[in-house]
Enzyme design. Structure first.
Site, PDB file in Angstrom:
ATOM      1  N   HIS A  65       0.774  -1.241  -0.239  1.00  0.00           N
ATOM      2  CA  HIS A  65       0.100   0.008  -0.042  1.00  0.00           C
ATOM      3  C   HIS A  65       0.554   1.390  -0.080  1.00  0.00           C
ATOM      4  O   HIS A  65       0.919   2.105   0.976  1.00  0.00           O
ATOM      5  CB  HIS A  65      -0.924   0.047   1.423  1.00  0.00           C
ATOM      6  CG  HIS A  65      -1.972  -1.193   1.041  1.00  0.00           C
ATOM      7  ND1 HIS A  65      -2.928  -1.385   2.225  1.00  0.00           N
ATOM      8  CD2 HIS A  65      -2.095  -2.373   0.343  1.00  0.00           C
ATOM      9  CE1 HIS A  65      -3.392  -2.408   1.824  1.00  0.00           C
ATOM     10  NE2 HIS A  65      -3.124  -3.124   0.856  1.00  0.00           N
ATOM     11  N   GLY A  82      -9.725  -2.203  -3.030  1.00  0.00           N
ATOM     12  CA  GLY A  82     -10.466  -2.291  -1.828  1.00  0.00           C
ATOM     13  C   GLY A  82     -10.002  -3.675  -0.995  1.00  0.00           C
ATOM     14  O   GLY A  82      -8.988  -4.196  -1.374  1.00  0.00           O
TER      15      GLY A  82
END
Ligand SMILES: [Ca+2]
Length: 366
Positions: free
Chosen positions: A165, A246
């Site tokens: 991320h 997601g």
């Protein structure tokens, strides 16, 4: 031509559907791999194009594509930029000399690049780095000098980083400011903290200063509550759209407005909460893992990693389909003159590389 066949032949018959859906519901456990392997309703509208063309191959873990004149500039995660001259196919791989130690673990590395208009080969770049045992990301300006790209200036540092991320997309907006996607760096709640740069879309001036009308005074934050955004694109009206990974599917397409909260980790999918924006589209139980995104003629074109395709999302019809698949993981797309270019992402250890991967390909959108 590798246009997708949306269903295996044995499942193409309508009479199989009730039985198949039962199997799907029985087997649905939140496992991304299992869900992802199933046919998806929005994929049944697959569209095709007449031709695709390989521009180059043997790219080394490419991450972003940009182009000036006839030449593509492809960032590669281990700290190189490969240029490809489209008319001749001639390629050149040059090192980027950085002032901080490049971190290439997990999803990190030398990620986004954006050429600076009206310069003699200067670019903005985003990379993950390691300092005193911590992992961060930074935005720098680099200049091509002889046969090397040299770091010249730091625009923004200490964007939290991690094995996963890291965000990493940088693009110049129609307002001539630099937009940056920052992931939550594996700390979900940081996306809601407007004192932290993680889980945000950031906006700065070309010299690294903070635009006067940014929503949080003195902060590069443009919008917040993002999980791992990697795609940015503007419509002809200047509307910004963003794609974001997601958790357990529920990948999102968001319509971005200044200062808004996009909900991570408090809401996902169709969930709603006061003061938070829900996505204009999400993938339900399917996983795209959307990366680079481009806008063209009312549609968003979206590189999909785990979803192994270039997808098209029609903004007016609110419907997604597959433009092309069969090349493995796709990292980034670039559109110019009704041609779409995309790079595969099969050499980073998560894919199954073909002999000459990774590749830069071209599709005619006419
Ligand atoms: Ca969201």
């Amino acid at each position: 031509m590798k246009i997708m066949n949306p269903l295996p032949k044995c499942l193409s018959c309508r009479s199989f559907w009730p039985f198949f859906m039962l199997l799907f519901l029985a087997g649905c456990s939140g496992n991304e791999g299992r869900i992802d392997s199933l046919p998806k309703e929005e994929d049944l509208h697959a569209i095709g194009n007449e031709s695709e063309l390989q521009i180059t191959d043997n790219l080394n873990v490419p991450w972003a594509i940009t182009k000036m004149n006839d030449t593509f500039y492809v960032s590669e995660r281990h700290g190189t930029i490969t240029t490809v001259h489209e008319p001749t196919g001639e390629t050149q791989r040059l090192q980027v000399k950085l002032q901080k130690k490049l971190f290439t673990g997990g999803e990190g590395g030398f990620l986004g690049i954006e050429l600076i208009p009206n310069t003699d080969l200067e670019a903005f770049a985003y990379h993950t780095y390691e300092e005193a045992g911590d992992v961060w990301n930074r935005v720098i300006r680099i200049v091509k000098e002889n046969n090397i790209w040299n770091e010249k200036e730091v625009l923004l540092e200490k964007i939290p980083g991690a094995q996963i991320h890291n965000g990493g997309r940088i693009k110049i907006g129609p307002d001539q400011k630099l937009y940056i996607t920052a992931g939550d760096a594996a700390v979900p709640e940081s996306a809601q903290n407007t004192e932290s740069l993680s889980g945000k879309i950031l906006r700065i001036e070309f010299d690294g200063s903070i635009p006067a009308n940014n929503p949080f005074k003195g902060s590069p934050i443009y919008s917040y509550g993002h999980r791992n955004p990697q795609g940015l694109a503007w419509s002809e009206n200047g509307q910004l759209f963003e794609t974001e990974h997601g958790q357990n599917a529920h990948d999102e397409i968001n319509k971005i407005a200044l200062g808004k909260n996009y909900g991570w980790p408090n809401i996902q999918g169709d969930e709603q909460k006061a003061g938070m924006e829900s996505p204009i589209f999400h993938t339900n139980g399917n996983t795209w893992a959307p990366s680079g995104t481009e806008y063209f003629n009312g549609k968003l074109y979206i590189a999909s990693l785990r979803g192994e395709a270039v997808r098209v999302y029609d903004l007016e019809q609110n419907k997604a389909s597959i433009l092309i698949e069969g090349y493995g993981r796709i990292r980034d797309v670039f559109i110019e003159d009704e041609s779409l270019y995309f790079i595969t992402n099969n050499t980073d250890g998560r894919g199954t590389p073909a002999e000459n991967d990774d590749r830069l390909m071209k599709i005619d959108l006419k």
